[in-house]
Each structure stands twice: as structure tokens, then as C-alpha cells.
Scaffold this motif. Structure first.
Motif, PDB file in Angstrom:
ATOM      1  N   ALA A 182      22.583  46.818  44.915  1.00 26.61           N
ATOM      2  CA  ALA A 182      21.225  47.090  44.432  1.00 26.61           C
ATOM      3  C   ALA A 182      20.433  45.798  44.258  1.00 26.61           C
ATOM      4  O   ALA A 182      19.251  45.722  44.618  1.00 26.61           O
ATOM      5  N   GLY A 183      21.086  44.781  43.697  1.00 32.29           N
ATOM      6  CA  GLY A 183      20.412  43.506  43.506  1.00 32.29           C
ATOM      7  C   GLY A 183      20.027  42.858  44.818  1.00 32.29           C
ATOM      8  O   GLY A 183      18.922  42.308  44.970  1.00 32.29           O
ATOM      9  N   VAL A 184      20.931  42.902  45.797  1.00 34.72           N
ATOM     10  CA  VAL A 184      20.656  42.331  47.113  1.00 34.72           C
ATOM     11  C   VAL A 184      19.467  43.039  47.763  1.00 34.72           C
ATOM     12  O   VAL A 184      18.569  42.399  48.335  1.00 34.72           O
ATOM     13  N   ALA A 185      19.440  44.376  47.680  1.00 33.10           N
ATOM     14  CA  ALA A 185      18.339  45.133  48.278  1.00 33.10           C
ATOM     15  C   ALA A 185      17.009  44.807  47.615  1.00 33.10           C
ATOM     16  O   ALA A 185      15.974  44.652  48.280  1.00 33.10           O
ATOM     17  N   ALA A 186      17.025  44.708  46.287  1.00 31.03           N
ATOM     18  CA  ALA A 186      15.793  44.383  45.560  1.00 31.03           C
ATOM     19  C   ALA A 186      15.353  42.952  45.832  1.00 31.03           C
ATOM     20  O   ALA A 186      14.148  42.661  45.883  1.00 31.03           O
TER      21      ALA A 186
ATOM     22  N   GLU B 183      23.534  44.493  54.757  1.00 30.16           N
ATOM     23  CA  GLU B 183      23.305  43.754  55.997  1.00 30.16           C
ATOM     24  C   GLU B 183      21.841  43.794  56.426  1.00 30.16           C
ATOM     25  O   GLU B 183      21.327  42.809  56.967  1.00 30.16           O
ATOM     26  N   GLU B 184      21.154  44.894  56.170  1.00 31.74           N
ATOM     27  CA  GLU B 184      19.720  44.919  56.466  1.00 31.74           C
ATOM     28  C   GLU B 184      18.958  43.957  55.560  1.00 31.74           C
ATOM     29  O   GLU B 184      18.005  43.294  55.993  1.00 31.74           O
ATOM     30  N   SER B 185      19.391  43.865  54.306  1.00 35.88           N
ATOM     31  CA  SER B 185      18.766  42.915  53.373  1.00 35.88           C
ATOM     32  C   SER B 185      19.054  41.484  53.807  1.00 35.88           C
ATOM     33  O   SER B 185      18.175  40.607  53.741  1.00 35.88           O
ATOM     34  N   ARG B 186      20.273  41.236  54.267  1.00 39.02           N
ATOM     35  CA  ARG B 186      20.639  39.901  54.743  1.00 39.02           C
ATOM     36  C   ARG B 186      19.776  39.497  55.936  1.00 39.02           C
ATOM     37  O   ARG B 186      19.305  38.361  56.030  1.00 39.02           O
TER      38      ARG B 186
END
Length: 423
Positions: A245-249, A45-48
């Protein structure tokens, strides 16, 4: 190795790689309710939120996918099915003739298997879709149009489309407008916003994130029919366990690219201009495809539809403000050569680029983009795309310039021999 194929994929940014490896080392399914799951959900959610801020969207507008191709499929199939279900008369799909295969093959399937009527929007000799062209296509029968899709920036010749103006045309007729912004995102400003498109496709590995993650940004209130079903993740639009992991990266790469974008765009454009100038000094017959490097202000002449290299016609207002060509894109044709031969000869010298043609079942085909722009088949077969990115340096341009003359000479001789032998 001299890597000049950043439009295909670009090396992971250090910031993205650090985040990726850190999150990979943790355990947690973002759909789980225990502590590990909640930690993973917080990362997602932080990445979003981070991506949404960059894209002028609400966090709830961002739907994570496995990449650009899935996002294009989800947008076009989902919008077509939803719009047709609401009104069976809505069967027309309007897309530009220069789209990526992820769009063209999707709409071709919808035409063959789902009863859609696919119409290709004509482009001019620079690869531009003019707003007047789109308006004329919709106006013929507005009630029958299900969806419009025009890519933000062309993946071959780098032409930046007047997306805001095209989206405004579609909005006047109540038609949803989707754009594949895979090439544009991270290089030029891309946003949903009040005047932007209704749906935007973006991908991580084009901006220094990992392969296998992307997003479809969907304006609130726009209804899509999902094409995968399961756990109901991502607002039930795209089920499946999230790639935490992919979303964060992805978010880390986007943040880094966004912070550097203004300076980086100028740096890459200068490198690109130097590349084109010096290559054409070594090979005077080389032809630059797409917008010229010194694009005039809106209102100057541009080649008319389907007349690449032909007579000029007025293109007042055709270009949006700001960049008209992606800063890292140089697309050149070398008359008398085969693009595949040039590519392999450069590869043997440690220089990696791509052709302007697609290869299917081992058969090289001319670039559909150049053909749509009015180029002849020989020119469409004789093209190379050199694309620069965040790791590109002046030494990469130097290596290409040193090699290009002998490579073109050798490829020309091979082409001449093939011609005389009837091959």
C-alpha cells in the motif's frame, strides 16, 4: 492552523490517499505465489516502473525501503562495505559538512565501528560544495576513497547543489557518488540518468505520500552489501515484506507531484519570495540564510568557503542551471532571539514551522548547517525554517506576517533579560 513545515512532512495528496486506502483494504503479500500475492506483486511492479520513469532509471534500479533514513544507511554502509571488501585500502568516506543527520550519523558510526576515515567537504557561505573542493579531496589519494555523498538540496537552507558536476568529478576517479534527494524530489528535476549520481535516496512523505516508505535508486552494476538479511526481497539488497500500500501511494504521490512540478515550483517560489520580503519589512534585522532570492547567473560572486556574511570570492560556475534554492524554502535568522523561543511563540498563535537547530536530550544546539556555512553560533541558534508545500496558500503567509513582529519583539525581550541575568 498555519502549517509552514512541509520540509519535515507534508499532508498526503488526495491521489495518494485514495490509492493507499484502496490497497490497504486488499490482502496479499507480494512475495506469495497465489492470486492475492500476484495481485500485490503487480501493484508493486507497476509502482516501481512509475517511479523509475520519473527518476531516469530502470525499474530494476529501484529498491524500496522504509524511508529516507534507511535508504541513506543502505547506500553508505552498503557501498562502504562492498568497496572495502574489494580493496581494504578504500576506507575514506567524503560527505558534505551540511548533510542531514541520517548521513552524518551513519558515516560517524562507520568511522567509530568500521574503521572508516570520514572527511567533511567544506561549503561556501551559501551552503554550496564546489566541484573543485571535491576534486581536491579525492585527488589526495583516489585509491583510498570508498564513497562520496552530497545531498541534492539542503534540508535547512534549501541550497541546490551542482549534483551533475559533483557526480562527474567522482566518476572520473571511479568513485561511486550517492545523493540524498529527499528534499529535492518532487520539487525540482531529480534523475539517475547517464550523467547523474550512482545512487539516490528518496522518500514518500516529503512529496505527499505516506510515512514509512522510500526508495534507494541504484545504478545497474553498482555493488552494495546488504545490512538486513532475510527473504531476499528487492534483489537481495533489502530483505523484508514489501509495504504494498505504501509503495502504491508513493508512486501516486510522485506522479501527481511530477505532473504539477513546473507550475507548482513557480507558485511556491512566488509565495516564498513574498514571505521573505514581508517578514523582513516587519523585522528589518532578519537575515536570509542560503542563496538569495534573486540568485545571479553562474559566474557572479558568492561568499567563499566558511565566510558567511564575509568577503565575496568568485564562484564562477558554482550554481547549476535552473533553480538554485528550493522553491518552498525560506530560512531566516532573527538576531537577539532564540529559535526555540520563536518557534513556541509562533506555535501558540497556531503557526507551525521548525528551527534550524537539532535538539538532543533536551539540549538545543546550533544548526550545524549554518556553522559550516560560516555563521556565528548566535545566528545559528536564532533561526527558523519556513517551508511551503502543495497545501500552502497566500493566507498562510499573511498569518505569519501578522504574527512575526510581536513574536520577535517578545523573544528579543526574553533574550535580553536572559543575557542580563547571566542565563
Amino acid at each position: 492552523m498555519t502549517y509552514l513545515d512541509h520540509a519535515a512532512t507534508t499532508p498526503m495528496r488526495p491521489e495518494a490517499l485514495a490509492v493507499y486506502t484502496a490497497v490497504l483494504a486488499t490482502t496479499g503479500n507480494a512475495s506469495s505465489l497465489h492470486a492475492s500475492g500476484r495481485r500485490a506483486r503487480r501493484v508493486v511492479e507497476e509502482s516501481r516502473e512509475s517511479l523509475a520513469a520519473m527518476l531516469g532509471a530502470r525499474p530494476s534500479d529501484v529498491v524500496f525501503t522504509a524511508g529516507g533514513t534507511e535508504s541513506d544507511n543502505l547506500a553508505l554502509k552498503g557501498l562502504y562495505w562492498a568497496r572495502r571488501a574489494a580493496d581494504p585500502a578504500r576506507r575514506r568516506i567524503l560527505v558534505s559538512a551540511v548533510e542531514h543527520r541520517a548521513v552524518l550519523d551513519t558515516v560517524d558510526w562507520l568511522g567509530a565501528a568500521q574503521g572508516a576515515t570520514v572527511e567533511l567537504l567544506e561549503v561556501d557561505g551559501l551552503g554550496l560544495v564546489h566541484p573543485e573542493t571535491l576534486e581536491a579531496a579525492i585527488r589526495r589519494d583516489p585509491a583510498s576513497v570508498a564513497v562520496v555523498s552530497v545531498m541534492w538540496a539542503n534540508s535547512e537552507v534549501g541550497t541546490v547543489q551542482p549534483v551533475a558536476r559533483l557526480a562527474a568529478v567522482a566518476r572520473r576517479y571511479g568513485v561511486p557518488f550517492h545523493t540524498d534527494a529527499v528534499q529535492a524530489f518532487g520539487q525540482i528535476p531529480v534523475a539517475l540518468g547517464g550523467d547523474g549520481p550512482d545512487a539516490i535516496t528518496v522518500s514518500a512523505h516529503k512529496i505527499g505520500g505516506p510515512v514509512g516508505v522510500g526508495a534507494l535508486v541504484v545504478r545497474r552494476g553498482l555493488v552494495l552489501e546488504p545490512h538486513t538479511h532475510g527473504g531476499g526481497q528487492e534483489r537481495d539488497i533489502r530483505s523484508g515484506t514489501l509495504n504494498t500500500a505504501g509503495v502504491a501511494a508513493f508512486a501516486a504521490a510522485a506522479t501527481a507531484a511530477g505532473a504539477q512540478a513546473p507550475v507548482e515550483a513557480a507558485r511556491l517560489a512566488a509565495l516564498r519570495d513574498d514571505l521573505v520580503r514581508r517578514v523582513r519589512q516587519r523585522v528589518p534585522t532578519a537575515v536570509l540564510n542560503g542563496p538569495p532570492l534573486d540568485v545571479p547567473a553562474a559566474g557572479r560572486a558568492a561568499r567563499g568557503p566558511g565566510t558567511a556574511g564575509g568577503a565575496s570570492t568568485s564562484a564562477a560556475g558554482a550554481f547549476p542551471d535552473g533553480l538554485r534554492r528550493l522553491p518552498g524554502n525560506a530560512h531566516l535568522s532573527f538576531p537577539g532571539c532564540e529559535g526555540d523561543s520563536l518557534l513556541m511563540l509562533l506555535d501558540a498563535r497556531g503557526i507551525e514551522c521548525s528551527t534550524g537547530s537539532a535538539c538532543s536530550a533536551g539540549v538545543a544546539r546550533p544548526s550545524h548547517v549554518l556553522l559550516a556555512m560560516g555563521a556565528g553560533e548566535q545566528q545559528a541558534r536564532a533561526s527558523l525554517r519556513f517551508s511551503l508545500g502543495h497545501t500552502s496558500r497566500a493566507t498562510d503567509v499573511d498569518a505569519l506576517v501578522e504574527a512575526i513582529g510581536p513574536v520577535v519583539e517578545r523573544a528579543s525581550r526574553a533574550g535580553a533579560l536572559a543575557g542580563t541575568s547571566g542565563g
